[in-house]
Design an enzyme around this catalytic site. Structure first.
Site, PDB file in Angstrom:
ATOM      1  N   CYS A 170       0.835  -1.309  -0.100  1.00 52.67           N
ATOM      2  CA  CYS A 170       0.064   0.056   0.029  1.00 52.67           C
ATOM      3  C   CYS A 170       0.817   1.255  -0.104  1.00 52.67           C
ATOM      4  O   CYS A 170       2.213   0.923   0.071  1.00 52.67           O
ATOM      5  CB  CYS A 170      -0.875  -0.003   1.191  1.00 52.67           C
ATOM      6  SG  CYS A 170      -0.030   0.085   3.021  1.00 52.67           S
TER       7      CYS A 170
ATOM      8  N   GLU B 263       1.204  -0.698  16.370  1.00 51.21           N
ATOM      9  CA  GLU B 263       0.190   0.458  15.917  1.00 51.21           C
ATOM     10  C   GLU B 263      -0.539   1.129  17.064  1.00 51.21           C
ATOM     11  O   GLU B 263      -0.672   1.994  17.397  1.00 51.21           O
ATOM     12  CB  GLU B 263      -0.617   0.454  14.863  1.00 51.21           C
ATOM     13  CG  GLU B 263      -1.423   1.461  14.445  1.00 51.21           C
ATOM     14  CD  GLU B 263      -2.608   1.224  13.375  1.00 51.21           C
ATOM     15  OE1 GLU B 263      -3.392   1.883  13.271  1.00 51.21           O
ATOM     16  OE2 GLU B 263      -2.209   0.395  12.533  1.00 51.21           O
TER      17      GLU B 263
ATOM     18  N   THR C  78      -5.596   0.636  12.208  1.00 48.97           N
ATOM     19  CA  THR C  78      -6.081   0.506  10.544  1.00 48.97           C
ATOM     20  C   THR C  78      -6.004  -0.542   9.828  1.00 48.97           C
ATOM     21  O   THR C  78      -6.580  -0.745   8.842  1.00 48.97           O
ATOM     22  CB  THR C  78      -4.961   1.690   9.981  1.00 48.97           C
ATOM     23  OG1 THR C  78      -3.710   0.944   9.981  1.00 48.97           O
ATOM     24  CG2 THR C  78      -4.911   2.949  10.385  1.00 48.97           C
TER      25      THR C  78
ATOM     26  N   HIS D 215       4.455   2.118  11.994  1.00 49.71           N
ATOM     27  CA  HIS D 215       3.433   1.913  12.798  1.00 49.71           C
ATOM     28  C   HIS D 215       3.093   2.886  13.832  1.00 49.71           C
ATOM     29  O   HIS D 215       2.078   2.979  14.440  1.00 49.71           O
ATOM     30  CB  HIS D 215       3.719   0.461  13.586  1.00 49.71           C
ATOM     31  CG  HIS D 215       4.011  -0.642  12.892  1.00 49.71           C
ATOM     32  ND1 HIS D 215       5.053  -0.863  12.415  1.00 49.71           N
ATOM     33  CD2 HIS D 215       3.289  -1.604  12.093  1.00 49.71           C
ATOM     34  CE1 HIS D 215       5.361  -1.921  11.683  1.00 49.71           C
ATOM     35  NE2 HIS D 215       4.342  -2.477  11.382  1.00 49.71           N
TER      36      HIS D 215
ATOM     37  N   ASN E  61      -2.647  -7.126   9.125  1.00 46.34           N
ATOM     38  CA  ASN E  61      -3.549  -7.061   7.701  1.00 46.34           C
ATOM     39  C   ASN E  61      -3.573  -8.294   7.065  1.00 46.34           C
ATOM     40  O   ASN E  61      -4.392  -8.838   6.380  1.00 46.34           O
ATOM     41  CB  ASN E  61      -3.200  -5.743   6.943  1.00 46.34           C
ATOM     42  CG  ASN E  61      -1.848  -6.115   6.168  1.00 46.34           C
ATOM     43  OD1 ASN E  61      -2.061  -6.550   5.065  1.00 46.34           O
ATOM     44  ND2 ASN E  61      -0.762  -5.497   6.784  1.00 46.34           N
TER      45      ASN E  61
ATOM     46  N   CYS F 232       2.759   5.885   8.885  1.00 52.78           N
ATOM     47  CA  CYS F 232       1.766   5.869   7.863  1.00 52.78           C
ATOM     48  C   CYS F 232       0.960   7.081   7.981  1.00 52.78           C
ATOM     49  O   CYS F 232       0.292   7.318   9.107  1.00 52.78           O
ATOM     50  CB  CYS F 232       0.781   4.683   7.723  1.00 52.78           C
ATOM     51  SG  CYS F 232      -0.467   4.956   6.668  1.00 52.78           S
TER      52      CYS F 232
ATOM     53  N   SER G 289       1.831  -9.865  10.827  1.00 58.58           N
ATOM     54  CA  SER G 289       1.511  -8.859   9.925  1.00 58.58           C
ATOM     55  C   SER G 289      -0.379  -8.988  10.086  1.00 58.58           C
ATOM     56  O   SER G 289      -0.871  -9.857   9.730  1.00 58.58           O
ATOM     57  CB  SER G 289       1.584  -8.972   8.392  1.00 58.58           C
ATOM     58  OG  SER G 289       0.704  -8.284   7.648  1.00 58.58           O
TER      59      SER G 289
END
Length: 316
Positions: free
Chosen positions: A12, A126, A164, A74, A224, A96, A222
């Site tokens: 991303c 994060e 997120t 993060h 996500n 990010c 990870s």
């Protein structure tokens, strides 16, 4: 055997920016540069940057005085930023921008006098960073059941912010539970959380509907990537998370004619290609990419890195 590729998949804009920051810092300041925590949660990415001269640490005390220091995608707590200032470490922030947006939202809600609820997973980098960025008490919830246990008066104004990289559906359920329990709730719509998380989760649902087997490329740590595999499981498709092609088990392919393949937001495309190659060694394959969102989001670099390094030739 047909391989269907999700669209979008892989890197991303936030991950691209974070990696660019490390690479451009190495070009500008020369090795070593120090990165607090893994820049993104992917061993291959970290090892490649380590090979170029990046040094990854978990604590600022491991960084020599005066060394260029990068904060991971993060985000970090304010206490980390303040410690870096005290130690006079020149810093670059690779957080990010969508994570930074969450920090800003949280501070605004807290300043408005609302009790703050963070939807996220305890211990995730994060979440640790977000909780340390807001000077107010924060209640962390991970499930609908956690909402029921919140020690907050139902009539007290509350606000929520979110990690997120969560499952969009799980987040939506938790937000609904907050609205059901509390009379005055503010917070971002699920659609505002993270475009990349939503796009990849939507794409993996489309992939699972037409696949006999789902393979997600991404690291175990990870968040996500793990969510993508869980979505496949929830849809009744055997789903596996692999680091690269070496993680593919031929036994998974018995009776399988269509393999769905995607990658988490921190997994580079060469790892997807390594899985395709591994599958191709087991059985002849045909690869096709499904229709999906084409992401064109780009995030700007820190001001210090936006201009190329001057060379003797460019100065003349």
């Amino acid at each position: 055997m047909q391989i269907l590729l999700a669209q979008p998949r892989g890197f991303c804009a936030g991950v691209v920016r974070a990696i660019d920051i490390v690479e451009k810092a190495l070009d500008r300041y020369q090795a070593p540069v120090y990165v607090r925590h893994e820049i993104v949660h992917n061993r291959h990415v970290v090892d490649r940057l380590r090979g170029k001269g990046a040094v990854f640490v978990e604590d600022l005390s491991e960084i020599p005085a005066g060394s260029v220091t990068i904060f991971s995608a993060h985000g970090v707590a304010r206490s980390v930023q303040e410690e870096a200032k005290l130690r006079q470490l020149p810093t670059l922030d690779a957080t990010c921008p969508l994570v930074t947006k969450v920090h800003v939202q949280g501070r605004r809600y807290a300043k408005g006098g609302r009790d703050l609820v963070l939807v996220g997973h305890a211990g995730h980098a994060e979440v640790v960073g977000t909780m340390g960025q807001i000077d107010a008490p924060i209640h962390l919830v991970s499930t609908v059941e956690d909402v029921e246990g919140l020690p907050i008066d139902p009539d007290k104004p509350i606000a929520y912010i979110t990690q997120t990289t969560l499952s969009v559906d799980d987040t939506r359920s938790i937000i609904a539970a907050l609205h059901a329990r509390f009379s005055d709730v503010e917070g971002p719509d699920v659609s505002e959380i993270c475009y990349a998380t939503q796009n990849r989760q939507t794409a993996v649902r489309a992939l699972a509907r037409t696949s006999d087997l789902l393979i997600v490329v991404g690291a175990r740590n990870s968040s996500n990537s793990s969510r993508l595999r869980e979505i496949g499981d929830e849809m009744g498709v055997p789903s596996y998370l692999v680091d690269d092609g070496d993680g593919v088990d031929p036994a998974w392919l018995e009776g399988v004619s269509t393999v769905g393949l995607t990658a988490g937001a921190s997994a580079p495309d060469e790892l997807v290609q390594s899985v395709i190659a591994a599958l191709g060694r087991i059985r002849p394959v045909e690869v096709r990419t499904l229709d999906g969102v084409e992401e064109k989001v780009e995030f700007s670099l820190p001001p210090e890195l936006r201009h190329p390094v001057a060379t003797p030739e460019s100065v003349e």
